[in-house]
Design a protein around this motif. Structure first.
Motif, PDB file in Angstrom:
ATOM      1  N   GLU A  23     -29.916   0.512  11.909  1.00 43.47           N
ATOM      2  CA  GLU A  23     -28.925   0.758  10.876  1.00 43.47           C
ATOM      3  C   GLU A  23     -27.528   0.824  11.486  1.00 43.47           C
ATOM      4  N   ILE A  24     -27.398   1.470  12.632  1.00 50.89           N
ATOM      5  CA  ILE A  24     -26.108   1.549  13.303  1.00 50.89           C
ATOM      6  C   ILE A  24     -25.678   0.166  13.766  1.00 50.89           C
ATOM      7  N   ALA A  25     -26.600  -0.610  14.268  1.00 53.71           N
ATOM      8  CA  ALA A  25     -26.282  -1.948  14.761  1.00 53.71           C
ATOM      9  C   ALA A  25     -25.799  -2.855  13.639  1.00 53.71           C
ATOM     10  N   ASP A  26     -26.239  -2.617  12.411  1.00 52.99           N
ATOM     11  CA  ASP A  26     -25.845  -3.434  11.281  1.00 52.99           C
ATOM     12  C   ASP A  26     -24.481  -3.059  10.718  1.00 52.99           C
ATOM     13  N   ALA A  27     -23.917  -1.929  11.132  1.00 50.06           N
ATOM     14  CA  ALA A  27     -22.630  -1.490  10.600  1.00 50.06           C
ATOM     15  C   ALA A  27     -21.538  -2.486  10.986  1.00 50.06           C
ATOM     16  N   ALA A  28     -20.664  -2.761  10.017  1.00 50.67           N
ATOM     17  CA  ALA A  28     -19.539  -3.668  10.252  1.00 50.67           C
ATOM     18  C   ALA A  28     -18.290  -2.859  10.563  1.00 50.67           C
ATOM     19  N   THR A  29     -17.352  -3.480  11.255  1.00 49.45           N
ATOM     20  CA  THR A  29     -16.070  -2.861  11.558  1.00 49.45           C
ATOM     21  C   THR A  29     -14.976  -3.687  10.905  1.00 49.45           C
ATOM     22  N   TYR A  30     -14.095  -3.018  10.172  1.00 51.13           N
ATOM     23  CA  TYR A  30     -12.990  -3.673   9.472  1.00 51.13           C
ATOM     24  C   TYR A  30     -11.673  -3.079   9.935  1.00 51.13           C
ATOM     25  N   VAL A  31     -10.695  -3.927  10.222  1.00 46.95           N
ATOM     26  CA  VAL A  31      -9.348  -3.456  10.526  1.00 46.95           C
ATOM     27  C   VAL A  31      -8.582  -3.426   9.202  1.00 46.95           C
ATOM     28  N   VAL A  32      -8.191  -2.227   8.789  1.00 44.13           N
ATOM     29  CA  VAL A  32      -7.484  -2.058   7.522  1.00 44.13           C
ATOM     30  C   VAL A  32      -6.158  -2.811   7.573  1.00 44.13           C
ATOM     31  N   GLY A  33      -5.924  -3.642   6.548  1.00 46.11           N
ATOM     32  CA  GLY A  33      -4.704  -4.447   6.501  1.00 46.11           C
ATOM     33  C   GLY A  33      -4.766  -5.696   7.359  1.00 46.11           C
ATOM     34  N   ASP A  34      -5.938  -5.962   7.947  1.00 41.01           N
ATOM     35  CA  ASP A  34      -6.134  -7.114   8.832  1.00 41.01           C
ATOM     36  C   ASP A  34      -5.059  -7.131   9.922  1.00 41.01           C
ATOM     37  N   GLY A  44      -4.549  -3.294  -2.238  1.00 41.00           N
ATOM     38  CA  GLY A  44      -5.485  -4.345  -2.630  1.00 41.00           C
ATOM     39  C   GLY A  44      -6.343  -4.881  -1.501  1.00 41.00           C
ATOM     40  N   TRP A  45      -6.129  -4.398  -0.280  1.00 41.18           N
ATOM     41  CA  TRP A  45      -6.862  -4.915   0.880  1.00 41.18           C
ATOM     42  C   TRP A  45      -8.380  -4.876   0.716  1.00 41.18           C
ATOM     43  N   PRO A  46      -8.988  -3.835   0.132  1.00 41.74           N
ATOM     44  CA  PRO A  46     -10.461  -3.818   0.017  1.00 41.74           C
ATOM     45  C   PRO A  46     -11.041  -4.869  -0.940  1.00 41.74           C
ATOM     46  N   SER A  47     -10.222  -5.442  -1.818  1.00 44.67           N
ATOM     47  CA  SER A  47     -10.724  -6.400  -2.814  1.00 44.67           C
ATOM     48  C   SER A  47     -11.441  -7.575  -2.154  1.00 44.67           C
ATOM     49  N   GLY A  48     -12.613  -7.899  -2.687  1.00 42.67           N
ATOM     50  CA  GLY A  48     -13.389  -9.031  -2.199  1.00 42.67           C
ATOM     51  C   GLY A  48     -14.237  -8.732  -0.980  1.00 42.67           C
ATOM     52  N   LYS A  49     -14.181  -7.506  -0.490  1.00 39.44           N
ATOM     53  CA  LYS A  49     -14.996  -7.131   0.668  1.00 39.44           C
ATOM     54  C   LYS A  49     -16.151  -6.256   0.191  1.00 39.44           C
ATOM     55  N   ARG A  50     -17.276  -6.350   0.874  1.00 40.27           N
ATOM     56  CA  ARG A  50     -18.444  -5.528   0.533  1.00 40.27           C
ATOM     57  C   ARG A  50     -18.669  -4.530   1.660  1.00 40.27           C
ATOM     58  N   PHE A  51     -18.490  -3.264   1.343  1.00 38.17           N
ATOM     59  CA  PHE A  51     -18.624  -2.202   2.331  1.00 38.17           C
ATOM     60  C   PHE A  51     -19.941  -1.473   2.139  1.00 38.17           C
ATOM     61  N   CYS A 106      -1.408   7.667   3.268  1.00 34.82           N
ATOM     62  CA  CYS A 106      -0.463   8.099   4.287  1.00 34.82           C
ATOM     63  C   CYS A 106       0.304   9.248   3.639  1.00 34.82           C
ATOM     64  N   SER A 107       0.384  10.390   4.338  1.00 36.80           N
ATOM     65  CA  SER A 107       1.028  11.555   3.724  1.00 36.80           C
ATOM     66  C   SER A 107       2.503  11.704   4.097  1.00 36.80           C
ATOM     67  N   PHE A 108       3.082  10.726   4.803  1.00 37.01           N
ATOM     68  CA  PHE A 108       4.519  10.783   5.061  1.00 37.01           C
ATOM     69  C   PHE A 108       5.238  10.632   3.715  1.00 37.01           C
ATOM     70  N   PRO A 109       6.311  11.363   3.503  1.00 37.14           N
ATOM     71  CA  PRO A 109       6.987  11.355   2.195  1.00 37.14           C
ATOM     72  C   PRO A 109       7.288   9.944   1.676  1.00 37.14           C
ATOM     73  N   GLY A 110       6.798   9.681   0.466  1.00 37.41           N
ATOM     74  CA  GLY A 110       7.050   8.420  -0.227  1.00 37.41           C
ATOM     75  C   GLY A 110       6.143   7.270   0.148  1.00 37.41           C
ATOM     76  N   HIS A 111       5.383   7.372   1.226  1.00 40.97           N
ATOM     77  CA  HIS A 111       4.581   6.242   1.680  1.00 40.97           C
ATOM     78  C   HIS A 111       3.426   5.924   0.737  1.00 40.97           C
ATOM     79  N   CYS A 112       2.681   6.928   0.322  1.00 44.46           N
ATOM     80  CA  CYS A 112       1.569   6.691  -0.603  1.00 44.46           C
ATOM     81  C   CYS A 112       2.090   6.091  -1.909  1.00 44.46           C
ATOM     82  N   GLN A 113       3.165   6.643  -2.421  1.00 42.55           N
ATOM     83  CA  GLN A 113       3.752   6.145  -3.668  1.00 42.55           C
ATOM     84  C   GLN A 113       4.212   4.696  -3.535  1.00 42.55           C
ATOM     85  N   ALA A 114       4.521   4.266  -2.318  1.00 40.82           N
ATOM     86  CA  ALA A 114       4.947   2.890  -2.063  1.00 40.82           C
ATOM     87  C   ALA A 114       3.773   1.969  -1.776  1.00 40.82           C
ATOM     88  N   GLY A 115       2.537   2.453  -1.978  1.00 45.05           N
ATOM     89  CA  GLY A 115       1.359   1.599  -1.834  1.00 45.05           C
ATOM     90  C   GLY A 115       0.597   1.749  -0.538  1.00 45.05           C
TER      91      GLY A 115
END
Length: 123
Positions: A23-34, A44-51, A106-115
């Protein structure tokens, strides 16, 4: 008879180890934001990916200007990191997905609100 039970237990443990390893060997690794990494407008980065549970997300970013916070659905929609939220600050964080929807901001001020947030569902 006792020796036979010991062999059965040993075989059972060996099979359990094999299952866990596979099961561990089957785990995939994804770089967020490519190639762009963890930055603005990744919602929208997760769209079209199967986790799957056990997959690993790698968040790459400049830790002097960003972080990653694992939050609840309410924290995600409200762009807030409640007390006790797990905060990552290395700039190269590896986070294993749990079953269900996993929320990150991201909890830096304004970052989450900016996407700078993602919701990833592992099924």
């Amino acid at each position: 008879m006792a020796q036979g039970r010991g062999s059965a237990v040993a075989l059972g443990l060996a099979l359990l180890c094999l299952l866990i390893h596979s099961e561990i060997a089957d785990a995939a690794t994804y770089v967020v934001g490519d190639s762009g990494g963890w930055t603005f407008n990744v919602v929208g980065w997760p769209s079209g990916k199967r986790f799957r549970p056990g997959d690993v997300l790698v968040f790459r970013y400049n830790p002097s200007v960003h972080n990653v916070v694992a939050v609840s659905a309410a924290g995600y929609s409200g762009c807030s990191a409640p007390t006790g939220s797990r905060v990552f600050t290395s700039g190269n964080d590896r986070i294993t997905l749990a079953r269900g929807t996993n929320y990150f901001i991201c909890s830096f001020p304004g970052h989450c609100q900016a996407g700078m947030k993602i919701a990833v569902t592992a099924v």
